[in-house]
Write an enzyme that holds these catalytic residues in place. Structure first.
Site, PDB file in Angstrom:
ATOM      1  N   ASP A 127      -5.032   2.220  -3.803  1.00  0.00           N
ATOM      2  CA  ASP A 127      -3.570   2.169  -3.908  1.00  0.00           C
ATOM      3  C   ASP A 127      -3.023   0.887  -3.289  1.00  0.00           C
ATOM      4  OD1 ASP A 127      -4.379   2.928  -1.371  1.00  0.00           O
ATOM      5  OD2 ASP A 127      -2.584   4.111  -0.977  1.00  0.00           O
TER       6      ASP A 127
ATOM      7  N   ASP B 183       0.853  -1.188   0.000  1.00  0.00           N
ATOM      8  CA  ASP B 183       0.000   0.000   0.000  1.00  0.00           C
ATOM      9  C   ASP B 183       0.889   1.237   0.000  1.00  0.00           C
ATOM     10  OD1 ASP B 183      -2.971   0.993   0.772  1.00  0.00           O
ATOM     11  OD2 ASP B 183      -1.511   2.189   1.868  1.00  0.00           O
ATOM     12  N   LEU B 184       0.439   2.282  -0.704  1.00  0.00           N
ATOM     13  CA  LEU B 184       1.194   3.539  -0.738  1.00  0.00           C
ATOM     14  C   LEU B 184       0.805   4.385   0.471  1.00  0.00           C
ATOM     15  CD1 LEU B 184       0.921   4.470  -4.522  1.00  0.00           C
ATOM     16  CD2 LEU B 184       2.549   2.986  -3.373  1.00  0.00           C
TER      17      LEU B 184
END
Length: 503
Positions: free
Chosen positions: A162, A119-120
Site C-alpha cells: 500500500d 502509505d495507507l
C-alpha cells in the site's frame, strides 16, 4: 525429333532457373507449339515457380506477423518490467530510472522537484476485515485519485503493498501546499461495493539534491513518511536529517529485539487482580517487559509497535505465552498460588486469525498440566472481526477448551456494546478512562452504572483497571464492580518476587 542444345528455349530455361535461385519468382516461360520434352520442363518450371512464389509470400506474411508478435511481446515485457500490474503505475524500477534522470537534471541546474511517498494507515485492517479483493479496489481508487492531481510530466509509482510514490516537478516552497492537497484528496471517504472506506494516508517528502543517488532520495522520502505515520496529527512530514538518525536507531533496536525474543531479555511481570471486598488475589495479569543489556528497561509502548512493524510480534507473543505459563505452572505446583487463581494474558487480534492458535495453546496447557479454566486471554477492543469470521471461530474454539476471552479497554471505542452481543466473551476490563475520576465525575458514574448492569445481565465478569486510590476503589465497589487491577490494590512484580496472595 530430338531437342537440340542450340534450342533457345534451353538458354531461357537456364536463365529463369538462375533468377529463381536468387529469389525472383516472377519469371514465366511461354511453352512453344512443339509440345516436346523441353516444353514439358518449361511447364514444370512454371508450376514450381508459382508454387515457390506462393510459399515465399506466405512466409513473408508469417515473418511480418511473427515480427509484430515479437514486438508486442517485447512491449508487454517492458510494461511488466517497469509497471505495476494491479494499478498500471510505474513500479520501483521505473521510478528509479526517473529519479536518476531527475537528479542528473538538478546537477545541471535545471528546475527542482520533490519526491512524495505515501502509505495507507489502515490497509492491513481493510484486507483483514473485508478481504483482499476490496483491498485491491482501494489501491485502484487511490491510483485514480493520484492521477487526478498530478500532471503528465510527473511520475506516479506503486512501490509495493500500500506504498506509493509521486515524483513532482516543483520547488520547496510549493511542496507543502501540494502535499496538503494530495492528503485532502486521498483522505476522502470512498464507497466500494456498498462499503464505506476511510483510507487514512500518511505522506512524507524530500526535495531533490544533486549530492544524493536515487536510493538515498527514496530513503529520505520514505523516512519522512514513517515519521508522518507515527504522528497522530501531522500526517505530512518533510524529511529532516534527524529522522534518518532516529530510523537507524530504530533499525538497530529491531535487530536487538530479534535477538531478545530468543533470550531471557523478554520476560513477564505480574500485576495482581484482586477482590475489592476481601483483597484476595484472584488472578495475575502478565505484562511483557524487555530488559535491554545496554539500554535497560524498554517500555512496551516502544517495543510492541516495533515488534508489529518488523513482524516479530508472533515471536514476542510466543515467548510471553511460554514464559508466563511456565511461571504460573510452577507457582501452582509449589503452592504459591491457589488452585483457582487465573493467569491473564494479552493477545493481539492477529493471533485469533491463526487457525492453529487454539490447538497450540491447548497443547501448551496439556504439557504443563495446567487447567484451561485458569487461563484468560485479553483482546483489545477494536475492529478485529473480519468478514470471514476467522477470529470468531478461534474464540469459539477457545471457549470449548475452557479458556475465557475478555474484552480489554472496554469503553474506549464506539463499538463496545455491539461486541458484547456478538462475541463469546467471559468478561470485560473497563478502560482506564472510566476509572479515572470516577469518585467525582457524575457522568462517568452513571455510564459505569449502566455498563455494570449490562455486564450483569449478560453474565460477564467486570474488572476495573488503573485503580490508584482508596476513593476510586470505594466508588467502584458501590457501583457493583467487585474486581480491580491497579497499583492501589497491588504492585507488579517479576517472577522472583511474586507478591503473596492476601485474604
Amino acid at each position: 525429333m530430338h531437342e537440340s542444345a542450340d534450342d533457345p528455349r534451353i538458354k531461357e530455361l537456364i536463365d529463369a532457373i538462375l533468377r529463381t535461385a536468387t529469389g525472383d519468382f516472377r519469371t514465366f516461360l511461354e511453352p512453344s507449339s512443339r509440345r516436346d520434352g523441353i516444353d514439358a520442363i518449361i511447364v514444370g518450371f512454371n508450376a514450381m515457380s508459382a508454387r515457390l512464389s506462393e510459399l515465399y509470400g506466405r512466409l513473408d506474411e508469417q515473418v511480418v506477423r511473427r515480427t509484430a508478435q515479437l514486438e508486442s511481446a517485447g512491449e508487454q515485457l517492458r510494461i511488466l518490467a517497469y509497471s505495476d500490474p494491479l494499478t498500471g503505475l510505474a513500479n520501483r524500477a521505473e521510478l528509479g530510472r526517473h529519479l536518476d534522470s531527475q537528479l542528473a537534471e538538478v546537477s545541471r541546474g535545471e528546475p527542482a522537484s520533490a519526491l512524495f511517498v505515501l502509505d495507507l494507515d489502515s490497509f492491513k485492517l481493510i484486507n483483514d476485515t473485508h478481504g483482499h479483493h476490496l483491498g485491491d479496489l482501494v489501491l485502484r481508487e487511490i491510483t485514480r485519485r493520484m492521477q487526478r492531481i498530478v500532471r503528465d510530466t510527473d511520475v506516479a509509482a506503486r512501490l509495493g503493498g500500500d506504498e506509493f510514490a509521486l515524483l513532482v516537478h516543483l520547488d520547496s516552497s510549493d511542496a507543502p501546499g501540494f502535499a496538503a492537497r494530495l492528503l485532502a484528496e486521498l483522505n476522502q471517504p470512498m464507497v466500494l461495493e456498498s462499503i464505506v472506506i476511510n483510507p487514512g494516508v500518511s505522506i512524507g517528502y524530500a526535495q531533490a539534491d544533486a549530492s544524493l543517488d536515487a536510493e538515498q532520495w527514496l530513503q529520505q522520502a520514505d523516512t519522512a513518511m514513517y515519521e508522518a505515520k507515527r504522528s497522530k496529527t501531522d500526517k505530512v512530514q518533510r524529511f529532516a536529517q534527524h529522522m534518518l538518525v532516529e530510523r537507524v536507531t530504530k533499525s538497530r533496536l529491531i535487530a536487538d529485539l530479534r535477538s531478545a525474543v530468543r533470550t531471557e531479555e523478554i520476560y513477564a511481570d505480574y500485576l495482581p487482580i484482586v477482590d475489592l471486598e476481601t483483597s484476595r488475589v484472584l488472578a495475575y495479569k502478565a505484562r511483557a517487559r524487555w530488559d535491554h543489556p545496554e539500554k535497560g528497561l524498554i517500555p512496551p509502548e516502544i517495543f510492541v509497535p516495533l515488534a508489529k512493524q518488523s513482524g516479530l510480534l508472533p515471536a514476542v507473543r510466543h515467548r510471553m505465552v511460554r514464559n508466563s505459563l511456565d511461571d504460573f505452572s510452577s507457582w501452582r505446583r509449589s503452592g504459591e498460588i491457589s488452585a483457582d487463581c487465573r493467569l491473564h494474558l494479552n493477545i493481539n487480534h492477529i493471533a485469533l486469525r491463526e487457525d492453529a492458535f487454539a490447538a497450540q495453546l491447548a497443547e501448551e496447557l496439556a504439557v504443563l498440566q495446567m487447567p484451561a479454566a485458569n487461563l484468560v486471554l485479553e483482546v483489545t477492543e477494536g475492529h478485529f472481526i473480519s468478514e470471514d469470521g476467522a477470529e470468531l471461530r478461534t474464540m469459539r474454539k477457545l471457549r470449548e477448551l475452557g479458556i475465557q476471552v475478555y474484552l480489554d479497554k472496554f469503553g474506549a471505542g464506539y463499538s463496545s456494546f455491539g461486541y458484547l452481543a456478538r462475541l463469546p466473551l467471559g468478561g470485560i476490563k473497563l478502560d482506564k478512562s472510566l476509572t479515572n475520576g470516577i469518585e467525582t465525575d457524575r457522568v462517568k458514574h452513571e455510564v459505569l452504572r449502566a455498563i455494570v448492569a449490562m455486564a450483569d445481565a449478560l453474565a460477564l465478569d467486570c474488572i476495573a483497571v488503573a485503580v490508584r486510590t482508596d476513593q476510586q476503589a470505594q466508588a467502584l465497589r458501590a457501583l457493583g464492580v467487585g474486581t480491580a487491577q491497579g497499583y492501589h490494590v497491588g504492585a507488579s512484580a517479576k517472577r522472583a518476587s511474586l507478591p503473596p496472595e492476601r485474604g
